[in-house]
Design a protein around this motif. Sequence first.
Motif, PDB file in Angstrom:
ATOM      1  N   VAL A  26       0.862  -1.194  -0.134  1.00 15.67           N
ATOM      2  CA  VAL A  26       0.065   0.077   0.040  1.00 15.67           C
ATOM      3  C   VAL A  26       1.045   1.279  -0.049  1.00 15.67           C
ATOM      4  O   VAL A  26       1.793   1.296   0.319  1.00 15.67           O
ATOM      5  N   TYR A  27       0.456   2.376  -0.605  1.00 10.56           N
ATOM      6  CA  TYR A  27       1.160   3.568  -0.593  1.00 10.56           C
ATOM      7  C   TYR A  27       2.734   3.474  -1.220  1.00 10.56           C
ATOM      8  O   TYR A  27       3.433   3.799  -0.888  1.00 10.56           O
ATOM      9  N   SER A  28       2.599   2.540  -2.346  1.00  6.20           N
ATOM     10  CA  SER A  28       3.965   2.330  -3.039  1.00  6.20           C
ATOM     11  C   SER A  28       3.810   1.865  -4.391  1.00  6.20           C
ATOM     12  O   SER A  28       2.706   1.065  -4.793  1.00  6.20           O
ATOM     13  N   SER A  29       4.557   2.368  -5.264  1.00  3.09           N
ATOM     14  CA  SER A  29       4.836   1.886  -6.761  1.00  3.09           C
ATOM     15  C   SER A  29       5.464   0.388  -6.721  1.00  3.09           C
ATOM     16  O   SER A  29       5.275  -0.265  -7.711  1.00  3.09           O
ATOM     17  N   GLY A  30       5.840  -0.291  -5.563  1.00  4.65           N
ATOM     18  CA  GLY A  30       6.527  -1.373  -5.676  1.00  4.65           C
ATOM     19  C   GLY A  30       7.903  -1.538  -5.454  1.00  4.65           C
ATOM     20  O   GLY A  30       8.400  -2.082  -5.713  1.00  4.65           O
ATOM     21  N   SER A  31       8.522  -0.140  -5.683  1.00  2.00           N
ATOM     22  CA  SER A  31      10.070  -0.121  -5.698  1.00  2.00           C
ATOM     23  C   SER A  31      10.225   0.340  -4.207  1.00  2.00           C
ATOM     24  O   SER A  31      10.097   1.482  -3.601  1.00  2.00           O
ATOM     25  N   LEU A  32      11.119  -0.609  -3.478  1.00  2.30           N
ATOM     26  CA  LEU A  32      11.630  -0.433  -2.011  1.00  2.30           C
ATOM     27  C   LEU A  32      13.111  -0.279  -2.325  1.00  2.30           C
ATOM     28  O   LEU A  32      13.605  -1.336  -2.512  1.00  2.30           O
TER      29      LEU A  32
END
Length: 275
Positions: free
Chosen positions: A139-145
């Motif tokens: 959640v609250y992410s484009s998937g790039s960590l």
Amino acid sequence: MKNKSTLQLLILSVTIILLSMTTASASAAKGLVIEGQKISFGLNHYQYYRVVRNTKVSSWHFSSKAKCTLPKGTIVAGQKFNGSAVEKRHILIDLLQLDYHLLMKGRPANEDLREVADSTASLQPQNFKRISRPAYMPVYSSGSLFQMDFFPNDDYPRKAVHSLLKITANGVVEFTRWSASDQANVQQRPQHRAKIQKATNQGNIRHLYLSKKIPGLKLKSVGKTGKQQYRLSIVNQHKPFIFSGKTDDDMPIEYYSRYTVGDQTFSTLIGSVHD
């Protein structure tokens, strides 16, 4: 300098997408407070779609244009537009949320990195069926960590990036680690990748099940055969924070959130604005 520019380009691209996508779910984000500041903009609420038939879209590279075919069943992040008197109905697709191998199938031969524009539009919105957010997407992410250190006390704040974990909209885990932060190139070919076979949610924890290990990440062995032999756990720490410029008025205020992946801490960009 090239690596630094590449990171800045990615952050800028993600920020543009964040600020341009307004969805019905965005209203649910009103009232989010980060370090005393009420935030009601730039929150990463994407809409997700499943491709119902093979569809070609344009993949814009830095120096050329290519065609990328999205196979039937592919999940993408984007937003549909109904059109108007001056534009046709279309869907805006976020290319940066697709995995490297899919995106590179149509790349020009002389461009071996994922040097693509952040989005593309398709004039066949009927080929994309709206679905709920996939269970594997944070959640609250484009998937790039990003695994990185923040240095906010310098005259010119900087970030040292050590590794990148990417969870793509079409269900692939990509991971790259650099031996030194100044070597970071977030658009290079991922060092490791694995297809997500299954995903479950348990409170603030997302469990991703994979068929193979990903070196550099701590996975739990949950089986000896089959496609779900390893489990990668991603924990939302619910600890958003602000990283902003101090002396340079052009430095944006950036909003991040922390996640724990295995036993390591990663940060994901929520959005950014200029003060």
